[in-house]
Design a protein around this motif. Sequence first.
Motif, short mmCIF file in Angstrom:
data_model
loop_
_atom_site.label_atom_id
_atom_site.label_comp_id
_atom_site.label_asym_id
_atom_site.label_seq_id
_atom_site.Cartn_x
_atom_site.Cartn_y
_atom_site.Cartn_z
N LEU A 1 22.48 -15.89 -3.13
CA LEU A 1 22.00 -14.42 -3.11
C LEU A 1 20.49 -13.39 -2.24
CD1 LEU A 1 19.16 -15.12 -5.32
CD2 LEU A 1 20.65 -15.31 -7.30
N CYS A 2 20.63 -13.02 -2.38
CA CYS A 2 18.34 -12.35 -1.58
C CYS A 2 17.71 -11.19 -2.59
CB CYS A 2 19.42 -11.48 -0.80
SG CYS A 2 19.99 -10.34 -0.80
N PHE A 3 16.69 -11.45 -3.42
CA PHE A 3 16.18 -10.95 -3.90
C PHE A 3 15.19 -9.51 -2.74
CE2 PHE A 3 16.12 -14.23 -6.14
CZ PHE A 3 14.80 -13.67 -7.28
N VAL A 4 15.31 -9.56 -1.38
CA VAL A 4 14.84 -8.69 -0.43
C VAL A 4 15.93 -8.85 0.44
CG1 VAL A 4 14.01 -8.33 1.48
CG2 VAL A 4 12.51 -8.85 -0.98
N CYS A 5 17.23 -8.16 0.43
CA CYS A 5 18.28 -8.51 1.72
C CYS A 5 17.92 -7.50 3.41
CB CYS A 5 19.56 -7.91 0.64
SG CYS A 5 19.98 -8.86 -0.27
N ALA B 1 4.97 1.00 4.47
CA ALA B 1 6.18 0.65 4.71
C ALA B 1 6.59 -0.23 5.56
CB ALA B 1 6.70 2.22 4.33
N GLY B 2 8.14 -0.92 4.52
CA GLY B 2 8.68 -1.60 6.20
C GLY B 2 9.66 -2.38 6.23
N ILE B 3 10.34 -2.63 6.96
CA ILE B 3 11.48 -3.07 6.67
C ILE B 3 11.94 -4.85 7.59
CG2 ILE B 3 14.57 -2.76 7.80
CD1 ILE B 3 12.93 0.02 8.58
N ALA B 4 13.03 -5.34 6.32
CA ALA B 4 13.20 -6.33 6.02
C ALA B 4 14.64 -6.73 7.49
CB ALA B 4 13.79 -7.03 4.83
N ARG B 5 13.78 -7.51 8.12
CA ARG B 5 15.32 -8.07 9.26
C ARG B 5 16.01 -9.80 8.77
NH1 ARG B 5 12.10 -8.22 15.00
NH2 ARG B 5 12.27 -5.80 15.36
N GLN B 6 15.36 -10.41 7.04
CA GLN B 6 15.95 -11.27 7.01
C GLN B 6 16.29 -11.19 5.09
OE1 GLN B 6 12.69 -14.03 9.02
NE2 GLN B 6 14.81 -14.65 9.71
N ASP B 7 17.01 -11.63 5.07
CA ASP B 7 17.36 -12.59 3.52
C ASP B 7 16.15 -12.92 3.23
OD1 ASP B 7 19.73 -10.19 3.73
OD2 ASP B 7 21.24 -11.59 3.77
N GLY B 8 16.03 -12.75 1.74
CA GLY B 8 15.51 -14.37 1.52
C GLY B 8 15.27 -13.62 -0.16
N VAL B 9 15.07 -15.42 -1.07
CA VAL B 9 14.53 -15.07 -1.81
C VAL B 9 13.05 -15.82 -2.37
CG1 VAL B 9 16.98 -16.12 -3.04
CG2 VAL B 9 14.77 -17.52 -2.38
N ILE B 10 12.36 -14.46 -3.97
CA ILE B 10 11.29 -14.98 -4.29
C ILE B 10 11.00 -16.70 -3.16
CG2 ILE B 10 9.82 -15.11 -6.01
CD1 ILE B 10 11.15 -13.33 -7.61
N GLY B 11 9.36 -16.30 -2.67
CA GLY B 11 8.51 -17.29 -2.32
C GLY B 11 9.32 -17.70 -0.26
N ASP B 12 10.79 -17.38 -0.03
CA ASP B 12 11.01 -17.65 1.25
C ASP B 12 9.97 -16.36 2.25
OD1 ASP B 12 12.89 -19.23 0.78
OD2 ASP B 12 14.62 -17.58 1.19
N LEU C 1 5.94 -9.25 11.06
CA LEU C 1 5.13 -9.92 10.56
C LEU C 1 5.95 -10.80 9.87
CD1 LEU C 1 3.17 -6.87 8.73
CD2 LEU C 1 2.31 -8.29 10.80
N ILE C 2 5.52 -12.26 9.79
CA ILE C 2 5.81 -12.77 8.74
C ILE C 2 5.55 -12.34 7.26
CG2 ILE C 2 6.39 -15.55 8.15
CD1 ILE C 2 7.99 -14.44 10.44
N ALA C 3 6.07 -12.47 6.04
CA ALA C 3 5.78 -12.47 4.94
C ALA C 3 6.52 -12.92 4.34
CB ALA C 3 5.70 -10.38 4.45
N GLU C 4 5.98 -13.03 2.66
CA GLU C 4 6.23 -13.90 1.96
C GLU C 4 6.89 -12.88 0.88
OE1 GLU C 4 4.42 -16.50 -2.18
OE2 GLU C 4 3.66 -16.58 -0.05
N VAL C 5 8.01 -13.59 0.06
CA VAL C 5 9.26 -12.31 -0.77
C VAL C 5 8.30 -12.78 -2.20
CG1 VAL C 5 10.63 -11.90 -1.67
CG2 VAL C 5 11.10 -12.58 0.79
N ALA C 6 7.39 -11.36 -2.55
CA ALA C 6 7.36 -11.30 -3.94
C ALA C 6 8.14 -10.60 -4.61
CB ALA C 6 5.40 -10.95 -3.68
N SER C 7 9.22 -10.25 -4.90
CA SER C 7 9.48 -9.68 -5.14
C SER C 7 11.07 -8.99 -5.23
CB SER C 7 9.00 -8.41 -6.25
OG SER C 7 9.00 -7.25 -5.62
N VAL D 1 1.53 -10.27 3.56
CA VAL D 1 1.36 -11.15 4.63
C VAL D 1 0.35 -11.08 3.64
CG1 VAL D 1 0.20 -10.53 6.76
CG2 VAL D 1 2.44 -9.52 5.59
N HIS D 2 -0.49 -12.65 4.78
CA HIS D 2 -1.36 -13.46 3.83
C HIS D 2 -2.38 -13.42 5.28
CE1 HIS D 2 -0.51 -14.60 0.29
NE2 HIS D 2 0.87 -14.98 0.86
N LEU D 3 -3.89 -12.78 5.21
CA LEU D 3 -4.49 -12.96 6.38
C LEU D 3 -5.40 -13.33 5.92
CD1 LEU D 3 -4.84 -8.27 6.44
CD2 LEU D 3 -2.68 -9.80 7.82
#
Length: 227
Positions: free
Chosen positions: A166-170, A189-200, A213-219, A225-227
Motif C-alpha cells: 500500500l501507499c499512504f501517499v501515492c 502545496a506539492g505533488i508526490a513523486r514516489q509512493d510512501g507509507v507513514i515514516g518513509d 524536496l525530500i520529505a517524510e510521509v506524516a499522513s 520537511v525538516h529544516l
Amino acid sequence: MVMLLMMLNIASIPAFAQSSAQMREKIQQEAQAYLLSAIGDAHGDDNIQVSIVPVDDRIQIPVCHTPFQYHADSSALTQSYISVRVSCGNNDWYLFTNARVARTRTVVVTSGLISPGTVLTSANLKLAEVDINQLRHTSYMSQKELIGARMKRRVRDGQPVQANMLCFVCKGDRITIRAQASGMQVKTAGIARQDGVIGDSIQVVNASSKKTLIAEVASTQTVVVHL
C-alpha cells in the motif's frame, strides 16, 4: 520367604513406573515453561505455543537432588523445532528433548477481496492471528492506522496487510508540504513523486517553486520537511 520377596518386587514395580512417569511429565512441563520464557523475552509481540515431544518411556530418569537445568542454543530460539538439553546438577546425567514452536502475531488482515486503488476503511480490515513466517514486511496491529491508505495491488481475503502492498501517499498525489524549523511551520502545496507509507522519506515537488524536496510521509495528505 521366596514367595514374599516375589510379592514385594511385583508390588514395587507400579510405584517405580509411576515415579518415572511423573519425572518425565515434570521434565516436559519445565522444558515447556523454559522455552516459553526464553522465546517470549526475545519476541515480546508474538504469541508463542510450545509443544514438547514426550520423553521416551524407555529412558530412566534418575533422582536429582537439585532442580533440573534446561538449555537451548540462543540461535535456535527463532526456529520451529528446538532441541533442549536437560541435565541434573549433582551428577553427569542429561538428555535432549525436542519441541515444536508455533509463533503467531495479532495483525490486521484484509476482510474480503480488495482491488488495486481501493482506499481502506474499517469495512476492509479485521484482526487475525497470523503465523509470523507469513510476515515478510512491516505489518500492522491496529486497523485505525491504516484507514485512508490505498492498496497498490489486488489482495485476497484474509491476507496480512503489509507495507509493500500500500501507499499512504501515492505517486502523483497532491499533498501538503509542511516545513518545520525553530518552532515555526510553513505550509505549501506539492505533488508526490514516489509512493510512501507513514515514516518513509520520499521525493515531492513544491507546486509553486517546482523545487524537488525530500520529505517524510506524516499522513495520507501531509509530508514534512525538516529544516
